[in-house]
Design a protein around this motif. Structure first.
Motif, PDB file in Angstrom:
ATOM      1  N   ASP A  94       1.046  -0.978   0.296  1.00  0.00           N
ATOM      2  CA  ASP A  94      -0.046  -0.108  -0.459  1.00  0.00           C
ATOM      3  C   ASP A  94       1.062   1.155   0.140  1.00  0.00           C
ATOM      4  O   ASP A  94       1.357   1.575   1.415  1.00  0.00           O
ATOM      5  CB  ASP A  94      -0.974   0.704   1.513  1.00  0.00           C
ATOM      6  CG  ASP A  94      -2.077   1.151   1.020  1.00  0.00           C
ATOM      7  OD1 ASP A  94      -1.543   1.967   0.108  1.00  0.00           O
ATOM      8  OD2 ASP A  94      -2.664   1.309   1.777  1.00  0.00           O
ATOM      9  N   ILE A  95       1.181   1.668  -0.944  1.00  0.00           N
ATOM     10  CA  ILE A  95       2.130   2.862  -1.087  1.00  0.00           C
ATOM     11  C   ILE A  95       1.298   3.786  -1.042  1.00  0.00           C
ATOM     12  O   ILE A  95       1.684   5.748  -1.079  1.00  0.00           O
ATOM     13  CB  ILE A  95       2.824   3.059  -3.310  1.00  0.00           C
ATOM     14  CG1 ILE A  95       1.106   3.371  -3.616  1.00  0.00           C
ATOM     15  CG2 ILE A  95       3.613   2.059  -3.516  1.00  0.00           C
ATOM     16  CD1 ILE A  95       1.162   4.046  -5.079  1.00  0.00           C
ATOM     17  N   THR A  96       0.303   4.205  -0.011  1.00  0.00           N
ATOM     18  CA  THR A  96      -0.329   5.198   0.104  1.00  0.00           C
ATOM     19  C   THR A  96      -0.084   5.344   2.162  1.00  0.00           C
ATOM     20  O   THR A  96      -0.751   6.519   2.134  1.00  0.00           O
ATOM     21  CB  THR A  96      -1.824   5.879   0.057  1.00  0.00           C
ATOM     22  OG1 THR A  96      -2.699   4.554   0.678  1.00  0.00           O
ATOM     23  CG2 THR A  96      -2.423   5.179  -1.726  1.00  0.00           C
ATOM     24  N   MET A  97       0.397   4.457   2.406  1.00  0.00           N
ATOM     25  CA  MET A  97       0.480   4.580   3.979  1.00  0.00           C
ATOM     26  C   MET A  97       1.517   4.904   4.531  1.00  0.00           C
ATOM     27  O   MET A  97       2.555   5.795   3.413  1.00  0.00           O
ATOM     28  CB  MET A  97       0.692   2.528   4.366  1.00  0.00           C
ATOM     29  CG  MET A  97       0.181   2.017   5.561  1.00  0.00           C
ATOM     30  SD  MET A  97       0.088   0.563   5.029  1.00  0.00           S
ATOM     31  CE  MET A  97       1.848  -0.135   6.002  1.00  0.00           C
ATOM     32  N   PRO A  98       1.504   5.969   5.117  1.00  0.00           N
ATOM     33  CA  PRO A  98       2.166   6.508   5.710  1.00  0.00           C
ATOM     34  C   PRO A  98       3.747   6.108   6.255  1.00  0.00           C
ATOM     35  O   PRO A  98       3.642   5.740   6.639  1.00  0.00           O
ATOM     36  CB  PRO A  98       1.725   7.831   6.806  1.00  0.00           C
ATOM     37  CG  PRO A  98       0.337   6.843   7.123  1.00  0.00           C
ATOM     38  CD  PRO A  98      -0.083   5.765   6.222  1.00  0.00           C
ATOM     39  N   SER A  99       4.861   7.177   5.820  1.00  0.00           N
ATOM     40  CA  SER A  99       6.321   6.106   6.178  1.00  0.00           C
ATOM     41  C   SER A  99       5.999   6.112   7.836  1.00  0.00           C
ATOM     42  O   SER A  99       5.475   7.074   8.381  1.00  0.00           O
ATOM     43  CB  SER A  99       7.173   6.538   5.643  1.00  0.00           C
ATOM     44  OG  SER A  99       6.972   7.840   5.692  1.00  0.00           O
TER      45      SER A  99
END
Ligand code: DAH
Length: 339
Positions: A94-99
């Motif tokens: 999920d590339i929208t997850m905050p890092s």
């Protein structure tokens, strides 16, 4: 023969649609179309047919082969797509997850306060000098007018490393080193760690920090001392802070003072921080003793000076309302993260 061929076709297509994975499809393909497969075996018998029948059966066999091949192909593709989809689903990112937040280091509160102090003194023209933490008896005591049997030595419980070698108990040692190597006018501060064999508690630590100051020139008076230290206190604690000079004693200054400021916690009313007095002691100071100047080769008839020693730890704990000095030395990130 035609019947046999149609039977082979039917059973092959049924098997293909019943197969549950790509491997089963491949097995069907080999068992029907392979070198030793059922269809191949039939075709081998075509030699026994009449010349009229041969092309008809041949055509049918080719058609059935093509149909089975097409069914095998599309079944294989379907299984491949299915397993690809499954893999994509399982390995989904999920590339929208905050890092995760990256931890950025920060200054220790002692260093923040020290930097402020250095700024204040540098703006008044002071140089910053450094001195060793391991000192000789000469620099830490003797040259500062604290001879062997002087009662002032009892005030400072010393860590000795060897007979003549110790951990400095005060940054005042830097005064001597400076006067030995520089000619007046001298205007320096020397921040650093100092060590005393104190019991550890909420307000005492065997390691703490001081900032030594020294000014030597012609015509330096107690007025200069007051002016510089008042200015310093107002810049650190705010212009409304009252500054009190109390007579005191240090072997290396005459006269000597201790400097108190109005408690920043209660504004002088009296509280737990100032133990009810309304004042907080922040430094010791005085006019450099003529004997100390002489010991460093500076003529006390021609030159005079003042010196001061500020405790950095108390300034830091009062500024940030830190209740226990030990917190400054434990390097617990949960504590340090708050500044
Ligand atoms: N060295 C003293 C101490 O550790 C503080 C101090 C007092 C330093 C007077 C000075 C001074 O330079 O003039 O308590």
């Amino acid at each position: 023969m035609k019947e046999k061929l149609n039977l082979i076709k039917e059973s092959a297509l049924n098997a293909i649609s019943a197969a549950t994975d790509e491997k089963a499809i491949e097995e069907i393909r080999v068992s029907v179309l392979g070198k030793k497969g059922e269809l191949t075996a039939i075709l081998k018998q075509m030699g026994g047919l009449s010349p009229e029948e041969r092309p008809i059966v041949g055509q049918l066999a080719n058609k059935i082969r093509a149909e089975i091949e097409a069914a095998v192909d599309s079944a294989k593709k379907a299984f491949a797509a299915e397993s690809e989809n499954k893999k994509l689903k399982e390995e989904k990112i999920d590339i929208t997850m905050p890092s995760k937040p990256a931890k950025v280091g920060k200054l220790h509160p002692l260093n923040t306060v020290l930097n402020d102090m250095i700024d204040i003194f540098q703006s008044m023209g002071f140089d910053v000098v450094d001195g060793p933490e391991v000192e000789t008896d000469h620099y830490n005591f003797e040259a500062l007018n604290v001879p062997q049997d002087h009662p002032a030595r009892d005030m400072q419980d010393t860590f000795y490393l060897a007979e003549n070698l110790l951990l400095r108990t005060q940054t005042s040692a830097a005064q001597i080193r400076t006067m030995e190597t520089r000619k007046p006018p001298i205007k320096i501060i020397c921040p650093g760690r100092v060590f005393r064999a104190d019991e550890v508690d909420a307000t005492h630590s065997p390691v703490f920090h001081q900032i030594e100051g020294l000014v030597v020139d012609k015509n330096i008076t107690m007025c200069d001392l007051k002016g510089v230290l008042e200015q310093f206190a107002h810049e650190i604690y705010g212009p409304d802070t009252e500054v009190k000079f109390r007579p005191s004693f240090f072997p290396f200054t005459e006269p000597s003072v201790e400097v108190d400021v109005t408690c920043s916690e209660c504004k002088g009313k009296g509280c737990r921080v100032c133990k009810g007095s309304g004042w907080i002691e922040i430094l010791g100071a005085g006019m450099v003793h003529p004997r100390v100047l002489s010991a460093c080769g500076i003529d006390p008839e021609e030159y005079s000076g003042f010196a001061f020693g500020i405790g950095l730890d108390r300034l830091t704990t009062t500024r940030y309302k830190i209740s226990d000095i030990r917190l400054l030395f434990e390097n617990d990130l949960r504590f340090l993260d708050q500044f």
